[in-house]
Design an enzyme around this catalytic site. Sequence first.
Site, PDB file in Angstrom:
ATOM      1  N   GLU A  13      -9.124   6.563   7.732  1.00  0.00           N
ATOM      2  CA  GLU A  13      -7.828   6.592   7.623  1.00  0.00           C
ATOM      3  C   GLU A  13      -7.658   7.837   6.535  1.00  0.00           C
ATOM      4  OE1 GLU A  13      -6.010   2.237   7.110  1.00  0.00           O
ATOM      5  OE2 GLU A  13      -7.633   2.730   5.879  1.00  0.00           O
ATOM      6  N   ARG A  73       0.903  -1.263   0.149  1.00  0.00           N
ATOM      7  CA  ARG A  73       0.099  -0.050   0.112  1.00  0.00           C
ATOM      8  C   ARG A  73       0.867   1.379  -0.038  1.00  0.00           C
ATOM      9  NH1 ARG A  73      -5.705   1.870   0.947  1.00  0.00           N
ATOM     10  NH2 ARG A  73      -6.207  -0.548   1.002  1.00  0.00           N
TER      11      ARG A  73
END
Length: 799
Positions: A746, A342
């Site tokens: 997030e 990621r």
Amino acid sequence: MNEVLARGADRKHDDDARSEAGAAYADAHENAPAHQSKRHDSAHLHVAGRAPYTDDLPEPPGTLHAYLGLSSIAHGRIATMDLAEVGKQSGVVAVITGHDLTHNDASAWQIGDEPFLTTEKVEFLGQPVFLVVATSRNAARRACQHANIEYVEETPILDVDQARKAGGRTVIDGMTLSRGDADRAIADAPRQLSGSMLIGGQDHFYLEGQVAFAIPGEDGTMTVHSSTQHPSETQMLVAHTLHRPAAMVTVEVRRMGGAFGGKESQANLFAALAAFAADRLGTPVKIRPDRDDDMVATGKRHDFRADYEVGFDDDGRIHGVKFKYAARCGFSADLSGPVTDRALFHCDNAYYWPAVQAVSEPLFTNTVSNTAFRGFGGPQGMVGAERVIDEVTYATGLDPIEVRRRNFYGEDERSLTPYYQEIEDFVLPRIWEELLQSSGYEARRETIRQNNREAKGFMRRGIALTPVKFGISFTATHLNQAGALVHVYTDGSIHLNHGGTEMGQGLNTKVAQVVAAVFGVALDQIRITATSTGKVPNTSATAASSGADLNGMAAKLAAETIRQRLVDYAVSEHGVPAEQVVFRDGRVQIGNREIGFQELVEEAYTARIQLSATGYYRTPKIHWDRTSGRGHPFYYFAYGAAVAEVEIDTLTGEYTVEQVDILHETGNSLNPAIDIGQIEGGFIQGMGWLTTEELVWDQTGRLRTHAPSTYKIPLASDIPREFNVRLAEWSRAHEPTVFRSKAVGEPPFMLAMSVLHALSDAVASVADYKICPRLDPPATPERVLMTIERLRAEAAAAD
């Protein structure tokens, strides 16, 4: 707060979101109580201290308490281990080692690289070696100190640089993303530069530490109350440890006192060991480490070294870029593979790289295995991207706003990510321009620069505006699924259970609002119950900002199933078309007749209509091939931007955050108050990561920052003196998410990059903004001061 509910421009999405049952409940008003600011369902219990967490649950008679004995070296092997004195201590009932476990594998992937209790090799200082079970937690903890263990020590590998020098062993294969010929693009560009930066890690510092409470039941069954984000994974590891089928293990989670990713895989060890001890001794067992031991023995955010090369022109346009992200992963894989993946997925942040190559190095070190943390590697990737933008800005002497704007994603060929996903919903330019205007950024920047040049004292100010583009979905495609269970009782009350876990983020409240909106009833008619593997099976972790997207949609589908049954009953019983059956405000309009929701439910029950349903949802469109580095891993992206203004003392390096302005989009927000709270909290946590939260290991591998006395999370006094947070009221999700809302867990975390770059801007003033400060996070006062001194020396040498 009323402005947050404004409709905005993009009306076409409303039509797409209307129910097949025929009732138009997708409008903000018809959707009530969704899209309204409602308090957290447990807020009244939180503030009164009456919300029970795992450690607060009543303990049945005979409950025992367990504690971990930890290694005292970072690397080596156990020569001898004498635990006789441990067993002799007052209150001790049992001492358990890895030899007692026939399934000694705590790894999330079950690949055998992380034992519950090590039996020979020691891979980090603080690694669990044995477990003491006693009549009290204090007795178990004190007994651990009487272990006599002799080690054969070896030299530990403690950081990325040491790992590279030792050969670059990885805990899992790295990944490469490549689009175009980055080497050629860089070489052919008018200008080139390269550099490297260190990006610090972060401890989760959840208010409630790791804890598990295992209660044996009849015929070998086991119930585990665990502070876990991933009940189904915890269930499977407990089942493996006990050699029982999963159906004999129930994991239950009512709430957690914070998690932030630290309880996605890390909770499994505590749950499995408590269950093993409870099964062996035939009595309930609870385990809860002290804060110090929790910080020493559990994983953290990965720290990285990011190397970069970039080719660009005098207009600040980037032609090609190469990244190498090397992470300190610890001694086992844990979740380091997808975390470092990621980081690469977000090495672009909001920018189109015409040619790009990004490589990950998930490196083995003799430190605790790092794990998931809010953003899951994405923040580290984005910090690297913003450093490249900073470098180009200082090299060209251009306005940082203009350099960022010129490199934003655009249309046609400028909409393709490094992993070949098309950007279809790039609303960031609108957010960018609105925030520029509302924050008064340009005028403030000019004033700050003028004042800094004229200043005679030691104080300098800095300001920065940074963007955020964050992909939403698990990149492991199979995890993008969720289930829910809804019961409607004959008194009109509604029972809701879903696979997500509540850790303070307000997930249960949002999902309840969705269900209430489907039935057109008040929120207080919905009763949310503890997450349980016995009610909703095979759940995914509450992570990747997907909690409301997945579980909200599953609950919506379950509620719509029941609602459709009620509509069908009303149609057949009262002879009206389906579109004339409307649920709203606790009432049901059936043609010209209006009755209460409870009355319709009672009628349906009498007519033998089923009033219970499950819902299942899987995210559409997404797919990912890690080998080729291509796919559509994210369902959509969330966007935001922040302006931060700081003031630093150039004599001490100390600083204050004077003002922060944030504009962030959450689609058609399910709960504006909760979303704003998530943005505020995420920003402050991100600010802590980038400024004060510094993890320090000494040369022996001992974590020195293992308590609040040495590890500095943001205090109330660190909050920006002026803190302005707004939702983009016009925002609607591009994809058909639950009521066109967007994730919020997030993405706001990375808005705090504005603080790091504002500090860099202030530091740069000491060299008249001619040298890129290369201020690495965490930007502690010491690091700010050292950077100031370095820039002054470089400026003096240049003169």
